[in-house]
Write a protein that holds these residues in place. Structure first.
Motif, PDB file in Angstrom:
ATOM      1  N   ARG A 172     -29.226  26.021 -14.549  1.00 38.86           N
ATOM      2  CA  ARG A 172     -28.036  25.809 -13.629  1.00 38.86           C
ATOM      3  C   ARG A 172     -28.000  27.207 -12.663  1.00 38.86           C
ATOM      4  NH1 ARG A 172     -24.781  24.040 -16.904  1.00 38.86           N
ATOM      5  NH2 ARG A 172     -23.852  26.024 -17.519  1.00 38.86           N
ATOM      6  N   THR A 173     -28.010  28.200 -13.243  1.00 40.05           N
ATOM      7  CA  THR A 173     -28.044  29.551 -12.410  1.00 40.05           C
ATOM      8  C   THR A 173     -29.054  30.185 -11.936  1.00 40.05           C
ATOM      9  OG1 THR A 173     -27.942  30.952 -14.587  1.00 40.05           O
ATOM     10  CG2 THR A 173     -25.873  30.211 -13.877  1.00 40.05           C
TER      11      THR A 173
ATOM     12  N   VAL B   4     -30.098  37.639 -10.204  1.00 42.17           N
ATOM     13  CA  VAL B   4     -28.747  37.045  -9.933  1.00 42.17           C
ATOM     14  C   VAL B   4     -27.479  37.674 -10.161  1.00 42.17           C
ATOM     15  CG1 VAL B   4     -30.309  35.132 -10.702  1.00 42.17           C
ATOM     16  CG2 VAL B   4     -28.755  36.225 -12.164  1.00 42.17           C
ATOM     17  N   SER B   5     -26.556  37.250  -9.790  1.00 43.96           N
ATOM     18  CA  SER B   5     -25.113  37.798 -10.006  1.00 43.96           C
ATOM     19  C   SER B   5     -25.023  38.313 -11.362  1.00 43.96           C
ATOM     20  CB  SER B   5     -23.980  36.840  -9.713  1.00 43.96           C
ATOM     21  OG  SER B   5     -24.113  36.575  -8.053  1.00 43.96           O
TER      22      SER B   5
ATOM     23  N   ILE C 284     -31.656  31.442 -13.537  1.00 45.23           N
ATOM     24  CA  ILE C 284     -32.076  32.620 -14.156  1.00 45.23           C
ATOM     25  C   ILE C 284     -33.423  32.120 -14.762  1.00 45.23           C
ATOM     26  CG2 ILE C 284     -32.151  34.089 -16.225  1.00 45.23           C
ATOM     27  CD1 ILE C 284     -29.049  33.938 -15.991  1.00 45.23           C
TER      28      ILE C 284
ATOM     29  N   HIS D 295     -27.605  26.495 -19.141  1.00 42.08           N
ATOM     30  CA  HIS D 295     -26.976  27.637 -17.995  1.00 42.08           C
ATOM     31  C   HIS D 295     -28.134  28.268 -17.328  1.00 42.08           C
ATOM     32  CE1 HIS D 295     -24.466  30.790 -17.057  1.00 42.08           C
ATOM     33  NE2 HIS D 295     -25.186  31.628 -17.213  1.00 42.08           N
TER      34      HIS D 295
ATOM     35  N   HIS E  72     -22.442  38.503 -13.392  1.00 36.80           N
ATOM     36  CA  HIS E  72     -21.878  37.761 -14.449  1.00 36.80           C
ATOM     37  C   HIS E  72     -22.528  36.384 -15.105  1.00 36.80           C
ATOM     38  CE1 HIS E  72     -21.013  35.508 -10.750  1.00 36.80           C
ATOM     39  NE2 HIS E  72     -20.927  34.463 -11.435  1.00 36.80           N
ATOM     40  N   HIS E  73     -23.413  35.945 -14.417  1.00 39.77           N
ATOM     41  CA  HIS E  73     -24.433  34.859 -15.015  1.00 39.77           C
ATOM     42  C   HIS E  73     -25.265  35.103 -16.071  1.00 39.77           C
ATOM     43  CE1 HIS E  73     -23.340  32.215 -11.868  1.00 39.77           C
ATOM     44  NE2 HIS E  73     -24.150  32.767 -10.705  1.00 39.77           N
ATOM     45  N   TYR E  74     -25.274  36.605 -16.362  1.00 35.81           N
ATOM     46  CA  TYR E  74     -25.956  36.903 -17.607  1.00 35.81           C
ATOM     47  C   TYR E  74     -25.148  36.916 -18.924  1.00 35.81           C
ATOM     48  CZ  TYR E  74     -29.648  38.434 -14.215  1.00 35.81           C
ATOM     49  OH  TYR E  74     -30.764  38.389 -13.167  1.00 35.81           O
TER      50      TYR E  74
ATOM     51  N   THR F 208     -27.984  44.483 -11.348  1.00 34.75           N
ATOM     52  CA  THR F 208     -27.735  43.060 -12.017  1.00 34.75           C
ATOM     53  C   THR F 208     -27.707  43.223 -13.359  1.00 34.75           C
ATOM     54  OG1 THR F 208     -30.010  42.983 -11.633  1.00 34.75           O
ATOM     55  CG2 THR F 208     -28.672  42.270  -9.923  1.00 34.75           C
TER      56      THR F 208
END
Length: 286
Positions: free
Chosen positions: A22-23, A267-268, A25, A19, A270-272, A123
């Protein structure tokens, strides 16, 4: 494509690694190498904005900063790599998340006094809120000192006022007269919070001072100057830092910061979420 995680109370290490990459981070991140190197030069020149409130040793050259950023963050080690996107080693991110989770779990076990603060309110706030909520649920005291404390900063638009405000769950951040929360590297707000805990909030000109340790938090969970000032004061400090924020990694190298989790902090939000679940699960708070 949506991520698929196990049902064991949070993603596994392998699932979270995938993850993070992919994002973006961690892994190949969107932080430009040239921006990283610029920040390393400015820290080496002891520009206060890039020291995050830490009184670091004078031996931090650009070469030494790059060394520690390779070791603790996973940036590209090639000193001739000057342009392009840089990297964060996801294994280092995961290792640091586990260490942070262990320290947060200890805080829950001891029912410690905790302060949480972020220079990236747009964020990272949801991570801090989830941790604060979990710790409060285990009997920890979430401290909210110096609410409303103000100071002036110079921006490209002139002098502006910033004040300490608290998001729900007790996460400190800065707000401007425009009513919006703002990014900050500054250490002064955390210094004011610590001073307020002993009933002696300083003016900006006074800077840091000797504080009574019995009034301090047992643990600070923070980033940027919020984390630097807490670590410099001798408080157990864990936090997050991007690959263009070398001061906290240098502080960890000197033993002033306990844990620094390397990640892209922009990053956005919700990705966390999976990262937050992993952290809470490691702390035994999920």
């Amino acid at each position: 494509m949506a991520a698929v995680f196990s049902d064991s109370g949070g993603p596994t290490r392998d699932e979270l690694r995938a993850h993070l990459v992919r994002t973006m981070i961690a892994g190949d991140v969107a932080t430009p190498r040239q921006n990283n190197l610029l920040h390393y030069r400015r820290m080496a020149a002891r520009n206060p904005y890039y020291l995050f409130g830490l009184d670091l040793k004078p031996t931090w050259t650009e070469q030494e900063i790059l060394r520690v950023m390779v070791e603790r963050c996973g940036v590209d080690p090639n000193p001739l790599y000057l342009y392009g996107d840089d990297t964060i080693d996801p294994e280092l991110t995961l290792d640091a998340l586990e260490a942070m989770g262990d320290r947060i779990g200890l805080a829950a076990e001891r029912r410690e006094r905790v302060v949480l603060a972020t220079g990236h309110p747009a964020t990272l706030t949801p991570i801090y809120q989830a941790v604060a909520r979990a710790l409060a649920g285990r009997g920890c005291q979430i401290l909210t000192p110096a609410a409303g404390w103000t100071y002036e900063i110079e921006t490209s638009y002139g002098t502006e006022v910033r004040r300490i405000v608290y998001a729900p769950e007790g996460v400190a951040m800065l707000e401007g007269d425009d009513g919006r929360t703002h990014h900050t590297h500054d250490a002064a707000p955390m210094e004011a919070m610590l001073a307020d805990l002993v009933g002696a909030a300083p003016t900006p000109a006074e800077g840091s001072r000797e504080l009574e340790r019995s009034s301090w938090p047992d643990l600070a969970i923070a980033d940027h100057g919020w984390a630097g000032a807490a670590g410099q004061a001798g408080i157990d400090t864990v936090g997050f830092a991007d690959c263009n924020d070398p001061a906290l990694f240098a502080g960890a190298d000197e033993g002033k910061i306990d844990v620094v989790v390397p990640l892209d902090d922009g990053v956005s939000p919700h990705h966390y979420g999976p990262l937050t679940n992993f952290l809470l699960n490691r702390a035994g708070l999920s």
